[in-house]
Design a protein around this motif. Structure first.
Motif, PDB file in Angstrom:
ATOM      1  N   CYS A 249       0.842  -1.197   0.000  1.00 27.38           N
ATOM      2  CA  CYS A 249       0.000   0.000   0.000  1.00 27.38           C
ATOM      3  C   CYS A 249       0.876   1.245   0.000  1.00 27.38           C
ATOM      4  O   CYS A 249       2.077   1.179   0.276  1.00 27.38           O
ATOM      5  N   PRO A 250       0.293   2.408  -0.300  1.00 34.36           N
ATOM      6  CA  PRO A 250       1.037   3.664  -0.144  1.00 34.36           C
ATOM      7  C   PRO A 250       1.387   3.889   1.326  1.00 34.36           C
ATOM      8  O   PRO A 250       0.651   3.468   2.226  1.00 34.36           O
ATOM      9  N   VAL A 251       2.506   4.574   1.551  1.00 31.10           N
ATOM     10  CA  VAL A 251       2.942   4.876   2.914  1.00 31.10           C
ATOM     11  C   VAL A 251       3.296   6.358   3.005  1.00 31.10           C
ATOM     12  O   VAL A 251       4.064   6.875   2.184  1.00 31.10           O
ATOM     13  N   LEU A 252       2.714   7.021   4.007  1.00 33.17           N
ATOM     14  CA  LEU A 252       2.988   8.430   4.262  1.00 33.17           C
ATOM     15  C   LEU A 252       3.815   8.543   5.546  1.00 33.17           C
ATOM     16  O   LEU A 252       3.353   8.158   6.621  1.00 33.17           O
ATOM     17  N   PHE A 253       5.027   9.042   5.428  1.00 31.09           N
ATOM     18  CA  PHE A 253       5.913   9.230   6.573  1.00 31.09           C
ATOM     19  C   PHE A 253       5.732  10.654   7.096  1.00 31.09           C
ATOM     20  O   PHE A 253       5.899  11.623   6.348  1.00 31.09           O
ATOM     21  N   THR A 254       5.371  10.795   8.375  1.00 27.41           N
ATOM     22  CA  THR A 254       5.239  12.124   8.971  1.00 27.41           C
ATOM     23  C   THR A 254       6.607  12.799   9.020  1.00 27.41           C
ATOM     24  O   THR A 254       7.644  12.130   8.931  1.00 27.41           O
ATOM     25  N   PRO A 255       6.666  14.130   9.166  1.00 23.83           N
ATOM     26  CA  PRO A 255       7.939  14.844   9.015  1.00 23.83           C
ATOM     27  C   PRO A 255       9.077  14.326   9.890  1.00 23.83           C
ATOM     28  O   PRO A 255      10.209  14.191   9.414  1.00 23.83           O
ATOM     29  N   LEU A 368      -2.313  15.431   1.626  1.00 28.79           N
ATOM     30  CA  LEU A 368      -1.590  14.189   1.357  1.00 28.79           C
ATOM     31  C   LEU A 368      -2.424  12.974   1.754  1.00 28.79           C
ATOM     32  O   LEU A 368      -2.369  11.931   1.077  1.00 28.79           O
ATOM     33  N   LEU A 369      -3.181  13.092   2.839  1.00 27.63           N
ATOM     34  CA  LEU A 369      -4.072  11.994   3.216  1.00 27.63           C
ATOM     35  C   LEU A 369      -5.092  11.729   2.112  1.00 27.63           C
ATOM     36  O   LEU A 369      -5.352  10.568   1.749  1.00 27.63           O
ATOM     37  N   ARG A 370      -5.653  12.799   1.573  1.00 32.25           N
ATOM     38  CA  ARG A 370      -6.643  12.633   0.502  1.00 32.25           C
ATOM     39  C   ARG A 370      -5.992  12.081  -0.766  1.00 32.25           C
ATOM     40  O   ARG A 370      -6.583  11.254  -1.474  1.00 32.25           O
ATOM     41  N   ASP A 373      -5.454   8.396  -0.218  1.00 30.55           N
ATOM     42  CA  ASP A 373      -6.767   7.759  -0.206  1.00 30.55           C
ATOM     43  C   ASP A 373      -6.812   6.576   0.757  1.00 30.55           C
ATOM     44  O   ASP A 373      -7.475   6.629   1.783  1.00 30.55           O
ATOM     45  N   THR A 374      -6.121   5.500   0.448  1.00 29.86           N
ATOM     46  CA  THR A 374      -6.080   4.334   1.336  1.00 29.86           C
ATOM     47  C   THR A 374      -4.629   3.906   1.505  1.00 29.86           C
ATOM     48  O   THR A 374      -3.931   3.674   0.507  1.00 29.86           O
ATOM     49  N   GLY A 375      -4.193   3.831   2.761  1.00 31.31           N
ATOM     50  CA  GLY A 375      -2.799   3.472   2.999  1.00 31.31           C
ATOM     51  C   GLY A 375      -2.410   3.660   4.448  1.00 31.31           C
ATOM     52  O   GLY A 375      -3.260   3.804   5.336  1.00 31.31           O
ATOM     53  N   GLY A 404     -10.237   6.255   2.460  1.00 26.44           N
ATOM     54  CA  GLY A 404     -10.958   7.371   1.871  1.00 26.44           C
ATOM     55  C   GLY A 404     -10.394   8.727   2.236  1.00 26.44           C
ATOM     56  O   GLY A 404     -11.124   9.717   2.304  1.00 26.44           O
ATOM     57  N   GLY A 405      -9.068   8.768   2.474  1.00 24.20           N
ATOM     58  CA  GLY A 405      -8.414  10.031   2.804  1.00 24.20           C
ATOM     59  C   GLY A 405      -8.614  10.490   4.227  1.00 24.20           C
ATOM     60  O   GLY A 405      -8.261  11.620   4.567  1.00 24.20           O
ATOM     61  N   VAL A 406      -9.185   9.590   5.087  1.00 24.93           N
ATOM     62  CA  VAL A 406      -9.447   9.939   6.489  1.00 24.93           C
ATOM     63  C   VAL A 406      -8.838   8.861   7.380  1.00 24.93           C
ATOM     64  O   VAL A 406      -8.918   7.660   7.067  1.00 24.93           O
TER      65      VAL A 406
END
Length: 455
Positions: A249-255, A368-370, A373-375, A404-406
């Motif tokens: 899945c996509p991964v978002l790393f916080t700062p 970035l969350l939106r 979407d899912t991750g 869903g970006g949330v």
């Protein structure tokens, strides 16, 4: 000295009262080295002091007043090198330390790449970067500030069950560097911080998280109550954590976590790893290492910034430069020694990088969350699973699952894995939520896809 009455400010100006004395010590050290036959020499003289106060359950847990001084000398007899250090500034101690360095140099093997940085690289006119902001605070006052942080955290939410402590740290120091090129310069600098760690509990589950603020100026620190509240909110948000099934899945790393990714990038382009062929970016100059449109700059002269410096630890003048332009690697991170090993020129990075900055895009964290979407959002990492030689990356993680970006729910006890080269090339976006609390500055980093291992 009575610690309760101790003051942290040495001087209200940007000029440390001991710089003249320290420059004189450096000059004497260099003169001694020359008298003992050294063909070249360099010396560092340092002095610093500070205060650390920690409270836990409203009681003082730690109270430390720090005062330290020292000096180091490195001598060269042609291509032979020797170094020695001491914390004693008396003339006889200086002489003994210099003699020790010379004795070591005479008995070492020759290294044709050893030596001072070139004379024409020295910082002939180092700028004043506004790095010194003493905090005139007594230990008694510091204790009350730390208590305010902890009380705010405990009062923030009923889910907070106990405190792991709140800490105030304030530091001021000065370092003088000199070498036999005739260069001798130094400057004072300060660093202050407030931090808090608390424990939350829900239905028998316990979670711990923290927050901190750090700056060179005490006036620029976040308010004590806000530090405590952020620590509490971060902790409460983690209650009810679940595990994930294994997936990609996509991964978002916080700062604050994204900064570690850039740290791995810096390690991969550091001269020591390059000349040892111990990096996945060996021979990477001119190649695409990030997506088109990505820019990474080094900005050592930002006024008041944590990572700013007029010169590196070899006296070489720092300057703003581009390391990555449009995703293409433009330069390495080199000291004079590693530069010679590679047949290149120093980049003024002896001692590290200075405000390395991944320029942000147009999206904030919510954007970035939106976009994801899912991750997975990664807010904490455990372990040291980054192999700079191969680029393989695998670390324990905790954070939040997003649908869903949330944010849907917190997650823990998972592992994220990939390859750094692939992760950098597949960076989708960089957020505007830049963390400036260190030498590496970045916003959140969204990676297109990684492996997530859980149940």
């Amino acid at each position: 000295m009575d610690l309760i009455a101790a003051k942290l400010a040495l001087d209200g100006s940007n000029h440390h009262p001991r710089i003249a004395e320290m420059k004189s010590l450096a000059a004497k050290t260099l003169s001694m080295a020359r008298a003992l036959g050294a063909t070249a020499a360099e010396a560092v003289v340092s002095a610093n002091q500070g205060l650390t106060v920690s409270v836990r359950k409203d009681e003082v847990d730690t109270l430390q007043h720090h005062r330290r001084k020292g000096f180091a000398v490195t001598v060269y007899f042609g291509a032979r090198k020797g170094s020695a250090t001491s914390t004693d500034w008396r003339p006889e101690a200086l002489e003994h330390t210099v003699k020790s360095a010379c004795d070591i140099a005479r008995n070492t093997e020759q290294d044709p790449f050893a030596g001072l940085a070139d004379a024409d690289q020295m910082a002939s006119e180092p700028p004043d970067l506004d790095l010194d902001h003493p905090w005139d605070i007594s230990a008694t006052e510091a204790i009350e500030v730390a208590r305010e942080v902890e009380r705010a955290a405990l009062a923030c939410d009923p889910g907070i069950s106990r405190s792991d402590g709140a800490t105030l740290n304030t530091h001021r120091g000065v370092s003088v560097y000199g070498n036999s090129h005739g260069f001798i310069s130094g400057y004072p600098g300060s660093r202050h911080s407030l931090s808090c760690s608390v424990i939350g509990e829900l239905g028998g589950e316990m979670q711990r998280d923290h927050w901190y603020t750090l700056d060179r100026s005490p006036e620029s620190l976040e308010p004590p109550a806000l530090v405590g509240e952020r620590a509490a909110r971060r902790t409460v948000n983690r209650l009810g954590s679940r595990r994930l099934s294994t997936r990609r899945c996509p991964v978002l790393f916080t700062p604050e976590i994204a900064r570690s990714l850039l740290g791995h990038f810096v390690a991969a382009i550091r001269g020591e790893n390059l000349y040892r062929k111990a990096s996945f970016l060996v021979d990477g100059l001119g190649t695409q290492v990030f997506p088109a449109g990505t820019t990474i700059v080094e900005r050592p002269h930002l006024r008041g910034a944590v990572g700013s410096s007029p010169f590196d630890s070899e006296g070489v003048a720092t300057r703003e430069r581009d390391l990555v332009v449009d995703g293409v690697l433009q330069g390495y991170v080199l000291s004079s020694y590693s530069a010679r090993k590679l047949g290149m020129t120093t980049t003024a990075n002896a001692g590290g990088v200075h405000n390395l900055e991944l320029l942000p895009g147009t999206q904030d964290y919510e954007d970035l969350l939106r976009l994801m979407d899912t991750g997975l959002v990664v807010c904490e990492m455990m372990g040291q699973g980054a192999n700079i030689v191969t680029g393989d990356y695998s670390r324990g993680a905790a954070g939040f699952w997003v649908e869903g970006g949330v944010v849907a729910y917190p997650v823990e006890e998972i592992t994220v894995a990939g390859n750094l080269a692939d992760m950098f090339l597949h960076t989708v976006a960089v957020g505007q939520d830049m963390d400036v609390r260190g030498n590496i500055r970045t916003g959140s980093i969204l990676v297109e896809e990684m492996a997530v291992a859980g149940d």
